[in-house]
Design a protein around this motif. Structure first.
Motif, short mmCIF file in Angstrom:
data_model
loop_
_atom_site.label_atom_id
_atom_site.label_comp_id
_atom_site.label_asym_id
_atom_site.label_seq_id
_atom_site.Cartn_x
_atom_site.Cartn_y
_atom_site.Cartn_z
N GLU A 1 1.47 9.50 -5.56
CA GLU A 1 1.96 10.84 -5.24
C GLU A 1 2.98 11.31 -6.27
O GLU A 1 2.98 12.49 -6.66
CB GLU A 1 2.58 10.85 -3.84
N TRP A 2 3.83 10.39 -6.71
CA TRP A 2 4.82 10.71 -7.74
C TRP A 2 4.14 11.18 -9.03
O TRP A 2 4.58 12.11 -9.68
CB TRP A 2 5.69 9.48 -8.01
N LEU A 3 3.02 10.52 -9.37
CA LEU A 3 2.28 10.90 -10.57
C LEU A 3 1.56 12.23 -10.37
O LEU A 3 1.53 13.08 -11.27
CB LEU A 3 1.26 9.81 -10.93
N MET A 4 1.00 12.44 -9.19
CA MET A 4 0.25 13.67 -8.90
C MET A 4 1.12 14.92 -9.04
O MET A 4 0.70 15.93 -9.60
CB MET A 4 -0.34 13.61 -7.49
N VAL B 1 -2.83 19.87 -11.28
CA VAL B 1 -3.14 19.01 -10.13
C VAL B 1 -2.06 19.12 -9.06
O VAL B 1 -2.34 19.03 -7.87
CB VAL B 1 -3.30 17.55 -10.60
N LYS B 2 -0.83 19.33 -9.47
CA LYS B 2 0.31 19.37 -8.55
C LYS B 2 0.09 20.39 -7.43
O LYS B 2 0.25 20.08 -6.25
CB LYS B 2 1.58 19.70 -9.32
N GLY C 1 0.81 -1.21 0.00
CA GLY C 1 0.00 0.00 0.00
C GLY C 1 0.85 1.26 0.00
O GLY C 1 0.57 2.21 -0.73
N ARG C 2 1.90 1.26 0.81
CA ARG C 2 2.78 2.44 0.86
C ARG C 2 3.47 2.67 -0.47
O ARG C 2 3.64 3.82 -0.89
CB ARG C 2 3.82 2.26 1.98
N ARG C 3 3.83 1.59 -1.15
CA ARG C 3 4.49 1.74 -2.46
C ARG C 3 3.52 2.30 -3.50
O ARG C 3 3.90 3.16 -4.30
CB ARG C 3 5.03 0.39 -2.92
#
Length: 203
Positions: free
Chosen positions: A81-84, A90-91, A73-75
């Motif tokens: 988050e990396w994509l966001m 959106v960032k 789940g953390r991964r």
């Protein structure tokens, strides 16, 4: 007169906006989840069961919390988050909302801050609200010959950013408010002021 009405309007907007936004977001989350699980309920039970959508929505949120606690789940959260943060519009929204939520719900923030204080900064006669994070660094104490305190000065409305200043102990003014009240004061831009008079009467 018009200026007073404008100030009242802005103050009211600042006070009501977080409440309305919170209620709206919670309602939107449950409404969306309810719409998703409603067809499943109809397939399984053959009819709608009043309130079951809300129960399943709560269960789904709890499951998401449990999932976020394990390694996989953390991964996945880290990947999302990396994509966001790589989507231009959106960032900014994501980072701002996440920082505010982390400040409100993260216990590490409140435990790291020891007490709410005031210091004269950036000049005499101008006061800044800050949080004591420690009683100075030994090398600083020895080199200056003054007992200094580590004071974190947060920014408004995002108290997760700010700066560290080392202030002589005698120049620190201690306030009789909690860390949570200090954070609310920062987040609201000074609108949500702790009721100091009632506290004195109670004590």
């Amino acid at each position: 007169m018009l200026r007073k009405i404008r100030n009242y309007f802005i103050t009211g907007l600042i006070v009501l906006l977080p409440i309305v936004a919170t209620v709206y977001i919670i309602f939107a989350i449950f409404s969306t989840l309810d719409r998703v699980v409603r067809p499943v309920i109809q397939i399984i039970f053959g009819r709608e069961i009043y309130g079951l959508g809300v129960v399943l929505s709560l269960a789904l949120i709890i499951f998401a919390g449990i999932f976020a606690k394990n390694v996989l789940g953390r991964r996945l959260i880290a990947l999302s988050e990396w994509l966001m943060v790589r989507i231009p519009v959106v960032k900014q929204i994501y980072i701002t909302v996440k920082q505010i939520i982390d400040t409100v719900f993260n216990q590490t923030t409140t435990t790291a801050f020891k007490q709410v204080v005031m210091i004269e900064y950036p000049r005499k006669g101008v006061y800044q609200l800050g949080f004591v994070t420690g009683h100075g660094i030994r090398e600083v104490q020895e080199r200056t010959g003054v007992e200094v305190m580590n004071i974190f000065i947060p920014t408004t409305p995002n108290p997760t950013s700010g700066m560290l200043v080392l202030v002589p102990k005698e120049d620190v003014i201690y306030l009789n408010i909690t860390i949570e009240e200090g954070l609310k004061l920062i987040l609201s831009g000074g609108v949500l002021v702790p009721d100091w008079k009632n506290r004195i009467k109670e004590s």
